[in-house]
Design a protein around this motif. Structure first.
Motif, PDB file in Angstrom:
ATOM      1  N   ALA A  55      -4.195  27.688  -2.431  1.00 14.18           N
ATOM      2  CA  ALA A  55      -4.834  28.395  -1.318  1.00 14.18           C
ATOM      3  C   ALA A  55      -6.349  28.338  -1.472  1.00 14.18           C
ATOM      4  O   ALA A  55      -6.879  28.343  -2.587  1.00 14.18           O
ATOM      5  N   LEU A  56      -7.043  28.298  -0.309  1.00 14.11           N
ATOM      6  CA  LEU A  56      -8.498  28.223  -0.329  1.00 14.11           C
ATOM      7  C   LEU A  56      -9.090  29.621  -0.444  1.00 14.11           C
ATOM      8  O   LEU A  56      -8.751  30.514   0.328  1.00 14.11           O
ATOM      9  N   LEU A  57      -9.976  29.806  -1.423  1.00 14.57           N
ATOM     10  CA  LEU A  57     -10.583  31.115  -1.659  1.00 14.57           C
ATOM     11  C   LEU A  57     -11.913  31.223  -0.932  1.00 14.57           C
ATOM     12  O   LEU A  57     -12.211  32.221  -0.308  1.00 14.57           O
ATOM     13  N   CYS A  58     -12.744  30.179  -1.026  1.00 14.10           N
ATOM     14  CA  CYS A  58     -14.045  30.163  -0.348  1.00 14.10           C
ATOM     15  C   CYS A  58     -13.983  29.129   0.762  1.00 14.10           C
ATOM     16  O   CYS A  58     -13.893  27.935   0.500  1.00 14.10           O
ATOM     17  N   ARG A  59     -13.994  29.631   2.003  1.00 11.45           N
ATOM     18  CA  ARG A  59     -13.846  28.745   3.159  1.00 11.45           C
ATOM     19  C   ARG A  59     -15.028  27.802   3.287  1.00 11.45           C
ATOM     20  O   ARG A  59     -14.857  26.637   3.641  1.00 11.45           O
ATOM     21  N   CYS A  60     -16.241  28.313   3.041  1.00 16.29           N
ATOM     22  CA  CYS A  60     -17.451  27.501   3.280  1.00 16.29           C
ATOM     23  C   CYS A  60     -17.568  26.362   2.281  1.00 16.29           C
ATOM     24  O   CYS A  60     -17.822  25.227   2.650  1.00 16.29           O
TER      25      CYS A  60
ATOM     26  N   GLU B  85     -15.229  25.334   0.171  1.00 17.23           N
ATOM     27  CA  GLU B  85     -13.910  24.727  -0.061  1.00 17.23           C
ATOM     28  C   GLU B  85     -13.479  24.822  -1.526  1.00 17.23           C
ATOM     29  O   GLU B  85     -13.137  23.827  -2.163  1.00 17.23           O
ATOM     30  N   VAL B  86     -13.515  26.051  -2.047  1.00 17.34           N
ATOM     31  CA  VAL B  86     -13.096  26.310  -3.425  1.00 17.34           C
ATOM     32  C   VAL B  86     -11.696  26.915  -3.394  1.00 17.34           C
ATOM     33  O   VAL B  86     -11.466  27.903  -2.681  1.00 17.34           O
ATOM     34  N   THR B  87     -10.762  26.325  -4.160  1.00 16.33           N
ATOM     35  CA  THR B  87      -9.395  26.851  -4.154  1.00 16.33           C
ATOM     36  C   THR B  87      -9.247  27.987  -5.172  1.00 16.33           C
ATOM     37  O   THR B  87     -10.065  28.147  -6.084  1.00 16.33           O
ATOM     38  N   VAL B  88      -8.183  28.749  -5.011  1.00 14.60           N
ATOM     39  CA  VAL B  88      -7.859  29.798  -5.976  1.00 14.60           C
ATOM     40  C   VAL B  88      -7.671  29.170  -7.359  1.00 14.60           C
ATOM     41  O   VAL B  88      -8.102  29.712  -8.375  1.00 14.60           O
ATOM     42  N   GLY B  89      -7.049  27.978  -7.391  1.00 13.30           N
ATOM     43  CA  GLY B  89      -6.822  27.279  -8.659  1.00 13.30           C
ATOM     44  C   GLY B  89      -8.126  26.939  -9.363  1.00 13.30           C
ATOM     45  O   GLY B  89      -8.249  27.097 -10.587  1.00 13.30           O
ATOM     46  N   GLN B  90      -9.126  26.489  -8.602  1.00 10.96           N
ATOM     47  CA  GLN B  90     -10.428  26.173  -9.211  1.00 10.96           C
ATOM     48  C   GLN B  90     -11.080  27.431  -9.773  1.00 10.96           C
ATOM     49  O   GLN B  90     -11.689  27.400 -10.842  1.00 10.96           O
ATOM     50  N   ALA B  91     -10.947  28.544  -9.048  1.00 11.37           N
ATOM     51  CA  ALA B  91     -11.516  29.800  -9.547  1.00 11.37           C
ATOM     52  C   ALA B  91     -10.770  30.253 -10.802  1.00 11.37           C
ATOM     53  O   ALA B  91     -11.389  30.702 -11.774  1.00 11.37           O
ATOM     54  N   ARG B  92      -9.448  30.110 -10.799  1.00  8.84           N
ATOM     55  CA  ARG B  92      -8.678  30.496 -11.992  1.00  8.84           C
ATOM     56  C   ARG B  92      -9.080  29.620 -13.192  1.00  8.84           C
ATOM     57  O   ARG B  92      -9.190  30.114 -14.310  1.00  8.84           O
ATOM     58  N   ALA B  93      -9.315  28.323 -12.930  1.00  2.00           N
ATOM     59  CA  ALA B  93      -9.714  27.426 -14.025  1.00  2.00           C
ATOM     60  C   ALA B  93     -11.066  27.853 -14.593  1.00  2.00           C
ATOM     61  O   ALA B  93     -11.279  27.817 -15.811  1.00  2.00           O
ATOM     62  N   ALA B  94     -11.981  28.274 -13.702  1.00  4.21           N
ATOM     63  CA  ALA B  94     -13.299  28.704 -14.178  1.00  4.21           C
ATOM     64  C   ALA B  94     -13.170  29.972 -15.024  1.00  4.21           C
ATOM     65  O   ALA B  94     -13.883  30.139 -16.025  1.00  4.21           O
ATOM     66  N   ILE B  95     -12.251  30.864 -14.627  1.00  4.44           N
ATOM     67  CA  ILE B  95     -12.031  32.086 -15.413  1.00  4.44           C
ATOM     68  C   ILE B  95     -11.433  31.713 -16.773  1.00  4.44           C
ATOM     69  O   ILE B  95     -11.859  32.208 -17.814  1.00  4.44           O
ATOM     70  N   ALA B  96     -10.475  30.778 -16.764  1.00  4.31           N
ATOM     71  CA  ALA B  96      -9.859  30.346 -18.019  1.00  4.31           C
ATOM     72  C   ALA B  96     -10.902  29.692 -18.927  1.00  4.31           C
ATOM     73  O   ALA B  96     -10.811  29.767 -20.156  1.00  4.31           O
ATOM     74  N   ALA B  97     -11.933  29.062 -18.299  1.00  3.00           N
ATOM     75  CA  ALA B  97     -12.980  28.400 -19.091  1.00  3.00           C
ATOM     76  C   ALA B  97     -14.050  29.375 -19.550  1.00  3.00           C
ATOM     77  O   ALA B  97     -15.031  28.963 -20.170  1.00  3.00           O
TER      78      ALA B  97
END
Lengths: 466, 91
Positions: A374-379, A381-393
């Motif tokens: 799912a897309l978290l940031c519409r503008c 185009e950041v997905t929830v997965g990309q945000a989760r990966a950044a948190i994991a990092a």
């Protein structure tokens, strides 16, 4: 050469937003002789709840709506429609109107920017044909337009039920309501039920709304989960799980809703302080009981400070205006007390009902529960997965997530993603999350270089800013 | 996607991507575009279609070029006879 800024006549009070809070404040301030200018980015006064009240009505407005709109129209306050405020420069407010930069000196400023819908994060939520439930209301009230063909309302919140009913009454009943309220919510909310005694009209309105939606015969799928908008270039329907089954509903319009939150980006960009409220999953502006913000000469009223609904917004708007009038020496302390005390008492009493409403309609479709795709940031185009990966990092806060993914750096300036980011961080990291809000800087809205360049010049009403 | 409840409103003509489009005097540009199925209104850098979403000025998905001004929010703008609109679509 860009046109120089248009200098507007200075005002004792500049109100930003012509919804219930802003209109009530303007009316009250005018009663005490203040020169008032109301800047509003919408085409007509009314805000969201009273949108379209001056045109042909396609809904029944709240009973206090028409008297307020009439009082505002005859109050002597100057109403500037289509005015998008983007900065405060000393004691001047800067705004754009059809690309022209305008500047108005304000002895006091009241931010009354109202609410917006909480960001909904489900797969497919950016497809053309996916709108917010508030958008359907906006079409109905502001443009006299209703969905053409099958459409579905999905999510949770009083606005969803109200809109379903208003559309059915206007001859366009939704194909279905997909209700995401989890089981057990009513029982959980009962802890705050005694507070409803403070606002019986609200409680009765809620009961009547639920009953009327049932009577209207709109099919309702309860306790729905795993929502997903179908389609590749346009919305073609909604898939979800309910009653232990996978279901799909074909629809050309899918309207999503998960409650409302303060539309507070402008106040924050002006420098007003806000705090995260974990119970609401959103921020609330820091103000005193009169609406005075953390900045001198700036007040905040209505849902733009903390969600309490349209009627209570009128009370907080009036209270802020009375405080401005007292500060300006237009009324003395005794007169202020005489006028403000009953309003403040009514407001306090009715606010007791919020605990029940907030618990019943707590968020259901936030990023924290969304799949990675799912897309978290519409503008950006950041997905929830990309945000989760950044948190994991290692990202622990909103600012680190913003730096790692660019979420919040597009034209909407985080309006559509900040709360998703915050709730994702809280879910993934618990108490270890840093929920300090990312900075919002001037301009409070995207502006062109020409508009920016024009902001410090100007020949207009007085020929001077001073 | 949408139909009007006020068909007796005065009709004006606007231009969208070079073609004339009938509009009702009381509607917003975003409502007019949706009523004619003129979506997407923009395409993202990665090529995904977007269209009006929040209709209250908060999401910036409905931005179009309007009478030569860029990034105008279609949901905040009432139609006016003779308006010239270009959607932000790839060539």
């Amino acid at each position: 050469m860009p046109q120089p800024a248009r200098i507007e006549p200075a005002a004792d009070l500049v109100v930003i937003g012509a919804g219930p809070a802003g209109m009530a404040a303007a009316v009250e301030a005018r009663r005490h002789g203040l020169a008032v200018t109301v800047l509003d980015d919408q085409p007509a006064a009314g805000g969201q709840i009273l949108r379209g009240i001056a045109r042909r009505h396609h809904i029944r407005y709240e009973p206090w709506g028409q008297p307020l709109a009439d009082a505002f129209a005859t109050s002597g306050a100057r109403h500037v429609a289509g005015a998008a405020v983007w900065a405060r420069d000393g004691d001047a407010i800067l705004f754009g109107q059809e690309g022209r930069t305008c500047r108005i000196r304000a002895r006091a400023t009241l931010v009354a920017t109202g609410s917006m819908e909480r960001p909904v994060v489900v797969p497919g939520n950016t497809l053309p044909g996916v709108v917010t439930v508030g958008a359907l209301q906006s079409f109905l009230k502001g443009s006299g337009a209703v969905p053409d063909g099958p459409f579905v309302l999905a999510g949770c919140g009083p606005l969803l039920l109200l809109t379903a009913l208003q559309l059915a009454t206007a001859g366009a009943p939704p194909t279905a309501i997909v209700d995401t309220m989890p089981r057990g919510r009513w029982r959980a909310a009962m802890a705050g039920a005694a507070g409803l005694l403070g606002d019986m009209p609200l409680a009765l309105k809620g009961i009547s709304l639920i009953a009327r939606v049932r009577l209207a015969g709109i099919p309702v799928h309860r306790h729905a989960t795993e929502l997903r908008v179908l389609g590749t270039d346009r919305a073609e329907g909604l898939a979800f799980r309910a009653d232990g089954e996978n279901r799909t509903i074909a629809a050309g319009l899918v309207a999503l809703h998960d409650g409302v939150v303060p539309h507070d980006q402008l106040a924050v960009s002006l420098g007003c302080e806000s705090r995260f409220d974990p119970a609401l999953g959103s921020y609330r502006m820091v103000t005193d009981a009169d609406g005075r913000s953390s900045l001198p000469d700036v007040w905040i009223a209505g849902d733009g400070a903390a969600i309490a609904g349209g009627y209570l917004a009128t009370l907080s708007g009036s209270l802020a205006a009375l405080d401005v009038a007292r500060s300006a020496g237009r009324i003395d302390a005794a007169e202020h007390a005489r006028l403000a005390t009953p309003l403040a008492a009514e407001r306090r009493r009715r606010l007791r009902a919020r605990a029940f409403v907030d618990a019943l309609y707590a968020p259901t479709l936030s990023a924290a529960a969304a799949p990675d795709a799912a897309l978290l940031c519409r503008c950006e185009e950041v997905t929830v997965g990309q945000a989760r990966a950044a948190i994991a990092a290692g990202a622990r806060g909103t600012r680190q997530l913003k730096a790692a993914t660019r979420c919040g750096m597009g034209p909407c300036q985080g309006r559509q993603c900040t709360l998703s980011v915050v709730n994702l961080l809280a879910r993934e990291l618990g108490d270890g999350a840093d929920l300090v809000r990312p900075s919002l800087r001037t301009p409070g809205r995207p502006v062109t270089v020409a508009e920016l360049a024009a902001s410090h010049e100007g020949h207009g009403h007085t020929g001077s800013d001073a | 996607m949408l139909r009007t409840l006020d068909p007796d409103q005065p009709v004006v003509t606007i231009t969208v991507d070079g073609a004339p489009v009938g509009a009702f005097a009381g509607e917003t540009v975003a409502a007019c575009l949706m009523r004619h199925g003129l979506v997407p209104t923009r395409v993202t850098p990665s090529g995904r279609p977007r269209a009006p979403y929040c209709l209250m000025g908060a999401c910036f998905e409905c931005t179009v070029e309007l009478d030569g001004r860029t990034h105008v929010q279609a949901c905040l703008t009432p139609v006016r006879d003779g308006m010239v609109i270009c959607r932000n679509l790839p060539e």
